[in-house]
Design a protein around this motif. Sequence first.
Motif, short mmCIF file in Angstrom:
data_model
loop_
_atom_site.label_atom_id
_atom_site.label_comp_id
_atom_site.label_asym_id
_atom_site.label_seq_id
_atom_site.Cartn_x
_atom_site.Cartn_y
_atom_site.Cartn_z
N GLU A 1 73.51 59.50 -6.13
CA GLU A 1 73.96 58.17 -6.51
C GLU A 1 75.36 58.01 -5.91
O GLU A 1 76.21 58.89 -6.05
CB GLU A 1 74.02 58.02 -8.03
CG GLU A 1 74.54 56.66 -8.47
CD GLU A 1 74.75 56.56 -9.97
OE1 GLU A 1 75.01 55.44 -10.44
OE2 GLU A 1 74.66 57.59 -10.65
N VAL A 2 75.60 56.90 -5.25
CA VAL A 2 76.87 56.67 -4.58
C VAL A 2 77.67 55.62 -5.33
O VAL A 2 77.20 54.51 -5.55
CB VAL A 2 76.66 56.22 -3.12
CG1 VAL A 2 78.01 56.01 -2.43
CG2 VAL A 2 75.82 57.24 -2.35
N LEU A 3 78.89 55.98 -5.72
CA LEU A 3 79.83 55.03 -6.31
C LEU A 3 80.99 54.88 -5.34
O LEU A 3 81.54 55.88 -4.87
CB LEU A 3 80.35 55.53 -7.65
CG LEU A 3 79.33 55.82 -8.75
CD1 LEU A 3 80.04 56.27 -10.03
CD2 LEU A 3 78.47 54.61 -9.03
N SER A 4 81.36 53.65 -5.03
CA SER A 4 82.46 53.46 -4.09
C SER A 4 83.36 52.31 -4.53
O SER A 4 82.93 51.38 -5.22
CB SER A 4 81.93 53.20 -2.68
OG SER A 4 81.18 52.00 -2.63
N TYR A 5 84.61 52.42 -4.11
CA TYR A 5 85.62 51.43 -4.44
C TYR A 5 86.54 51.29 -3.25
O TYR A 5 86.91 52.29 -2.62
CB TYR A 5 86.41 51.88 -5.68
CG TYR A 5 87.74 51.17 -5.86
CD1 TYR A 5 87.82 49.95 -6.51
CD2 TYR A 5 88.92 51.76 -5.39
CE1 TYR A 5 89.04 49.31 -6.69
CE2 TYR A 5 90.15 51.13 -5.56
CZ TYR A 5 90.21 49.91 -6.21
OH TYR A 5 91.42 49.29 -6.37
N ARG A 6 86.93 50.05 -2.95
CA ARG A 6 87.84 49.84 -1.82
C ARG A 6 88.79 48.69 -2.13
O ARG A 6 88.37 47.63 -2.59
CB ARG A 6 87.05 49.55 -0.54
CG ARG A 6 87.93 49.37 0.68
CD ARG A 6 87.10 49.16 1.93
NE ARG A 6 87.94 48.87 3.09
CZ ARG A 6 87.48 48.57 4.30
NH1 ARG A 6 86.17 48.54 4.51
NH2 ARG A 6 88.31 48.31 5.29
N ASP A 7 90.08 48.95 -1.90
CA ASP A 7 91.11 47.94 -2.06
C ASP A 7 91.81 47.78 -0.71
O ASP A 7 92.76 48.50 -0.41
CB ASP A 7 92.11 48.36 -3.14
CG ASP A 7 93.17 47.31 -3.41
OD1 ASP A 7 93.33 46.39 -2.58
OD2 ASP A 7 93.86 47.42 -4.43
N PRO A 8 91.33 46.82 0.11
CA PRO A 8 91.91 46.67 1.45
C PRO A 8 93.40 46.35 1.43
O PRO A 8 94.14 46.76 2.32
CB PRO A 8 91.11 45.50 2.05
CG PRO A 8 89.85 45.45 1.25
CD PRO A 8 90.23 45.88 -0.13
N GLN A 9 93.84 45.63 0.39
CA GLN A 9 95.24 45.24 0.33
C GLN A 9 96.15 46.45 0.14
O GLN A 9 97.21 46.56 0.77
CB GLN A 9 95.46 44.24 -0.80
CG GLN A 9 96.72 43.40 -0.64
CD GLN A 9 96.70 42.20 -1.58
OE1 GLN A 9 96.07 42.23 -2.63
NE2 GLN A 9 97.40 41.14 -1.21
N GLN A 10 95.73 47.37 -0.71
CA GLN A 10 96.52 48.57 -0.98
C GLN A 10 96.18 49.72 -0.01
O GLN A 10 96.89 50.72 0.05
CB GLN A 10 96.29 49.05 -2.41
CG GLN A 10 96.77 48.07 -3.47
CD GLN A 10 98.27 47.88 -3.43
OE1 GLN A 10 99.02 48.81 -3.19
NE2 GLN A 10 98.73 46.64 -3.66
N GLY A 11 95.07 49.56 0.72
CA GLY A 11 94.65 50.63 1.64
C GLY A 11 94.03 51.81 0.93
O GLY A 11 94.10 52.94 1.41
#
Length: 435
Positions: free
Chosen positions: A354-364
């Motif tokens: 199971e893949v959990l992912s998170y991305r905040d482009p503004q903070q990198g």
Amino acid sequence: MRQRHPATASSEHLVIVGNGMAGHRLVEALLARPERPARITVIGAETAPAYNRILLSPLLAGEMEREALTLRDAEWYAKQGIELVLGERVETIERSARRLTTDAGRELDYDRLVLVTGSHPARPPVLGLELPGVHVFRDLHDADALARAAEQGSNAVVIGGGLLGLEAAEGLRKRGMQVSLLQRDDRLMNRQLDLTAARLLENELRGRGLDIHTDAQLERLEADANGLVCAAHLAGGTRLAADCVVVAIGIVPHTALARTAGLEVNRGVVVDEWLTTSDPAIHALGECCEHRGNLYGLVEPIWRQVEVVAERLCRPNAEGVPGYVEKPTATKLKVSGVSLYAFGPTEAEPGGHEVLSYRDPQQGDYRRLLLRDGRLEGAVLYGDTASGPWYFEQALAGRDLTACRPALLLGAADAQLLLDDALNESPQRPAKEAA
């Protein structure tokens, strides 16, 4: 004045071949034990005492002075009663006589011997790799040579998109060179990063001015009229100008001395659980050794090997001295100012994870977790890596994280709160404890 050794110290003469980080760590570990051998000789092929190779990158970039890399100077060894021989390479080991000879003609008898000879840079089978202007990036001499090359030329090509290649490329860029970096895989740091994290890193480095080529196949290096390297040719016809070329595609264990001595060698010097070679009087550890088919390049397992060897040398006949055991390791890196933390598989098994992912482009920031049946098996963190050790701890414990799954990507503090709440509400706990 030399320090007196404890009365309990062994009278054996221990010779350590290698004065790199691992060899020096062994010296420090031995000095912390009262049973250490009374006579210790350390032989290093480099002319400088042990230094921190991890800091070669900021040295190349001009961000650090040479003296800051030194772990201990020669005077320190003398004060500890340790004979330090620098600038000499051991050429032969006569195992039957327990004697070794250096390239300077020095002969030394030993009771026990430890090989900490490290590794040398791997070199791809590419036409032109022997040309003047082609470098590796492994020691102080290499860093000095690259700094001089940056003063004399404007274009560099770095072969290898792992940690060492990236640091060499950034160091040369900071020295003012136009740098092209070649990676034969489809991503940078393919052993540590998934595709998303690798692309984030690539975009960051491109934004700084690095010219990055992934899926790059180097065909040959070109020489100018004076016989110096001047360009790199890729499959497909691309030609990249190069006043210098840096090869940073990995390392190969130093095994020539062990082979000549008749020790068992596979890819590395073969050792058992106590890092003992096929000769019971000789140990090997670090990048030169091979244990159960595994080779080593990370600090954590090598430091554990040092403790095993130190204990074995000080208590060779003691029962119950623990041997070296392979353990999962996490990779914590700061690549060109970008923090990374990773462990476990880099790719999800279809239908298995199971893949959990998170991305905040503004903070990198980017996080990707791989779970199987509620248990964490792998993680990649880019940017904010503060929760990395907590994730690794949960993975090592094999803990079921189902209860805190909604907060897993928020970080360690939020996830731990949910775990604690679930534990407090568990009907299986004693009533007094649950209250």
